[in-house]
Design a protein around this motif. Structure first.
Motif, PDB file in Angstrom:
ATOM      1  N   SER A   1      80.269  54.315  39.137  1.00 30.20           N
ATOM      2  CA  SER A   1      79.153  53.418  39.442  1.00 30.20           C
ATOM      3  C   SER A   1      79.500  52.574  40.663  1.00 30.20           C
ATOM      4  N   GLN A   2      78.494  52.281  41.458  1.00 33.96           N
ATOM      5  CA  GLN A   2      78.711  51.473  42.658  1.00 33.96           C
ATOM      6  C   GLN A   2      79.211  50.076  42.295  1.00 33.96           C
ATOM      7  N   ASP A   3      78.731  49.517  41.210  1.00 32.20           N
ATOM      8  CA  ASP A   3      79.176  48.187  40.792  1.00 32.20           C
ATOM      9  C   ASP A   3      80.678  48.171  40.505  1.00 32.20           C
ATOM     10  N   ASP A   4      81.165  49.202  39.821  1.00 28.05           N
ATOM     11  CA  ASP A   4      82.593  49.268  39.518  1.00 28.05           C
ATOM     12  C   ASP A   4      83.418  49.458  40.786  1.00 28.05           C
ATOM     13  N   ARG A   5      82.947  50.295  41.694  1.00 25.64           N
ATOM     14  CA  ARG A   5      83.693  50.500  42.942  1.00 25.64           C
ATOM     15  C   ARG A   5      83.720  49.216  43.762  1.00 25.64           C
ATOM     16  N   THR A   6      82.611  48.506  43.804  1.00 25.18           N
ATOM     17  CA  THR A   6      82.578  47.240  44.539  1.00 25.18           C
ATOM     18  C   THR A   6      83.540  46.235  43.939  1.00 25.18           C
ATOM     19  N   ALA A   7      83.573  46.140  42.620  1.00 23.26           N
ATOM     20  CA  ALA A   7      84.480  45.200  41.950  1.00 23.26           C
ATOM     21  C   ALA A   7      85.938  45.575  42.214  1.00 23.26           C
ATOM     22  N   TYR A   8      86.251  46.867  42.171  1.00 24.81           N
ATOM     23  CA  TYR A   8      87.606  47.329  42.472  1.00 24.81           C
ATOM     24  C   TYR A   8      88.001  46.914  43.891  1.00 24.81           C
ATOM     25  N   LEU A   9      87.129  47.171  44.849  1.00 22.61           N
ATOM     26  CA  LEU A   9      87.448  46.864  46.240  1.00 22.61           C
ATOM     27  C   LEU A   9      87.575  45.364  46.465  1.00 22.61           C
ATOM     28  N   GLU A  10      86.840  44.579  45.732  1.00 21.62           N
ATOM     29  CA  GLU A  10      86.986  43.127  45.812  1.00 21.62           C
ATOM     30  C   GLU A  10      88.355  42.687  45.317  1.00 21.62           C
ATOM     31  N   ARG A  11      88.824  43.277  44.209  1.00 22.10           N
ATOM     32  CA  ARG A  11      90.166  42.959  43.691  1.00 22.10           C
ATOM     33  C   ARG A  11      91.233  43.411  44.688  1.00 22.10           C
TER      34      ARG A  11
ATOM     35  N   LEU B   1     100.122  44.116  32.717  1.00 24.73           N
ATOM     36  CA  LEU B   1      98.748  43.613  32.629  1.00 24.73           C
ATOM     37  C   LEU B   1      97.891  44.623  31.874  1.00 24.73           C
ATOM     38  N   GLU B   2      97.417  44.239  30.703  1.00 25.26           N
ATOM     39  CA  GLU B   2      96.499  45.077  29.943  1.00 25.26           C
ATOM     40  C   GLU B   2      95.084  44.580  30.236  1.00 25.26           C
ATOM     41  N   CYS B   3      94.433  45.195  31.202  1.00 22.09           N
ATOM     42  CA  CYS B   3      93.122  44.708  31.610  1.00 22.09           C
ATOM     43  C   CYS B   3      92.416  45.771  32.451  1.00 22.09           C
ATOM     44  N   ASN B   4      91.178  45.475  32.750  1.00 24.88           N
ATOM     45  CA  ASN B   4      90.338  46.340  33.553  1.00 24.88           C
ATOM     46  C   ASN B   4      90.635  46.106  35.032  1.00 24.88           C
TER      47      ASN B   4
ATOM     48  N   ARG C   1      97.255  56.003  41.341  1.00 27.95           N
ATOM     49  CA  ARG C   1      97.148  57.453  41.181  1.00 27.95           C
ATOM     50  C   ARG C   1      96.049  57.743  40.161  1.00 27.95           C
ATOM     51  N   ALA C   2      94.860  58.089  40.696  1.00 27.95           N
ATOM     52  CA  ALA C   2      93.781  58.633  39.866  1.00 27.95           C
ATOM     53  C   ALA C   2      93.107  57.626  38.953  1.00 27.95           C
ATOM     54  N   VAL C   3      92.932  56.382  39.437  1.00 22.27           N
ATOM     55  CA  VAL C   3      92.047  55.439  38.742  1.00 22.27           C
ATOM     56  C   VAL C   3      90.718  55.330  39.485  1.00 22.27           C
ATOM     57  N   PHE C   4      90.814  55.156  40.799  1.00 30.76           N
ATOM     58  CA  PHE C   4      89.604  54.921  41.584  1.00 30.76           C
ATOM     59  C   PHE C   4      88.576  56.029  41.403  1.00 30.76           C
ATOM     60  N   HIS C   5      89.032  57.269  41.244  1.00 23.06           N
ATOM     61  CA  HIS C   5      88.041  58.352  41.150  1.00 23.06           C
ATOM     62  C   HIS C   5      87.271  58.354  39.824  1.00 23.06           C
ATOM     63  N   PHE C   6      87.712  57.542  38.845  1.00 20.82           N
ATOM     64  CA  PHE C   6      86.940  57.397  37.612  1.00 20.82           C
ATOM     65  C   PHE C   6      85.796  56.388  37.745  1.00 20.82           C
ATOM     66  N   LEU C   7      85.766  55.649  38.842  1.00 21.86           N
ATOM     67  CA  LEU C   7      84.733  54.623  39.031  1.00 21.86           C
ATOM     68  C   LEU C   7      83.501  55.281  39.645  1.00 21.86           C
TER      69      LEU C   7
ATOM     70  N   MET D   1      83.856  49.176  34.467  1.00 22.75           N
ATOM     71  CA  MET D   1      84.318  49.866  33.271  1.00 22.75           C
ATOM     72  C   MET D   1      84.155  48.943  32.062  1.00 22.75           C
ATOM     73  N   SER D   2      83.706  49.496  30.972  1.00 18.99           N
ATOM     74  CA  SER D   2      83.300  48.713  29.819  1.00 18.99           C
ATOM     75  C   SER D   2      84.299  48.846  28.674  1.00 18.99           C
ATOM     76  N   ASP D   3      83.983  48.129  27.561  1.00 18.61           N
ATOM     77  CA  ASP D   3      84.790  48.264  26.348  1.00 18.61           C
ATOM     78  C   ASP D   3      84.774  49.704  25.853  1.00 18.61           C
ATOM     79  N   LYS D   4      83.685  50.413  26.136  1.00 16.93           N
ATOM     80  CA  LYS D   4      83.598  51.819  25.755  1.00 16.93           C
ATOM     81  C   LYS D   4      84.690  52.631  26.449  1.00 16.93           C
ATOM     82  N   HIS D   5      84.943  52.327  27.728  1.00 18.00           N
ATOM     83  CA  HIS D   5      85.991  53.022  28.461  1.00 18.00           C
ATOM     84  C   HIS D   5      87.367  52.686  27.888  1.00 18.00           C
TER      85      HIS D   5
END
Length: 206
Positions: free
Chosen positions: A122-132, A95-98, A114-120, A1-5
C-alpha cells in the motif's frame, strides 16, 4: 502494516524451524560485502530492519560492531535469534515493532533491509516506511535494501509483494539517495524454488 500482519508473521515463525523458511540464508554474503564497502566503523549505528531470524547480526558481532539494532514485527522471529546468540544478545538492541511506526533515540549510519520493503504493497505503508528512513538514516549514511526483482515471485509467504529494479527503487526513494551498486541474487529456497532478488546499495546525499 496492521495487527493482522503481525499475527501472520507470528504464526509463520512458529510453524517452521529456522532453516525451513523460504528466505533462510546460512550466511548473508551479498549484504556483508556491501556493508564492508560502506566502511562503517564499529561504533556507528546499524539497524537491521526485519532482521528477526536473520544471521546477519551474528556476523556483525563477530566483526566487532557494537551499536546494533534488530527490528522485527514478530516476537517469535526475534526470539529465534536471541536464543541462538545466547549471552551475546545483551550486546544488541531489540525492537519488536512495525517498521512503519517506530522511533530510535539517535540516527544510524547504516540501514539494512533484506526483503521487508517489498511486502509494503500500500502507498500509505511505503510512505510511512520512507518517513522512518528519512528520520533515522543520517546524511552520508548507507542504505542496503533487497527486494524481489521483476523476474521474482509476486507472492511470498502467502502475501502479495512488490518487485523492484534500479529505476523503480530509485523513483520510490527519490533524489535524496544515490545508487552506488546493484547486485542480483538467485536465491534457492529450502524447498528448491529459485527466487530472483535485487540488492541495492545507496548513500543518502540530502
Amino acid at each position: 502494516m496492521s495487527d493482522k500482519h503481525k499475527a501472520h508473521w507470528e504464526e509463520t515463525y512458529r510453524s517452521k524451524t529456522e532453516n525451513e523458511f523460504s528466505w533462510f540464508q546460512p550466511s548473508p554474503q551479498i549484504s556483508l560485502r556491501m556493508i564492508a564497502k560502506a566502511e562503517i566503523t564499529a561504533d556507528e549505528g546499524i539497524i537491521d530492519v526485519g532482521g528477526g531470524a536473520s544471521r546477519l547480526v551474528d556476523t556483525l558481532l563477530d566483526q566487532g560492531f557494537h551499536n546494533l539494532t534488530v527490528l522485527d514485527i514478530s516476537h517469535s522471529a526475534l526470539e529465534i535469534t536471541r536464543k541462538r546468540l545466547g549471552k551475546r544478545q545483551e550486546r544488541v538492541k531489540w525492537l519488536e515493532c512495525n517498521v512503519t511506526d517506530f522511533a530510535l533515540p539517535q540516527q544510524v549510519k547504516l540501514w539494512h533491509d533484506r526483503a521487508v520493503f517489498h511486502f509494503l504493497t500500500s502507498q500509505d505503508d511505503r510512505t510511512a516506511y520512507l518517513e522512518r528512513l528519512q528520520q533515522h538514516l543520517m546524511v552520508g549514511g548507507h542504505l542496503i535494501i533487497s527486494a524481489f526483482s521483476p523476474e521474482g515471485p509476486s507472492r511470498c509467504s502467502g502475501l502479495d509483494v512488490m518487485q523492484y529494479d534500479n529505476n523503480s527503487i530509485q523513483q520510490m526513494l527519490g533524489d535524496s539517495y544515490k545508487l552506488l551498486e546493484n547486485d542480483r541474487e538467485l536465491h534457492l529456497t529450502p524447498g528448491g524454488t529459485q527466487q530472483h532478488f535485487n540488492y541495492f546499495h545507496f548513500v543518502r546525499i540530502d
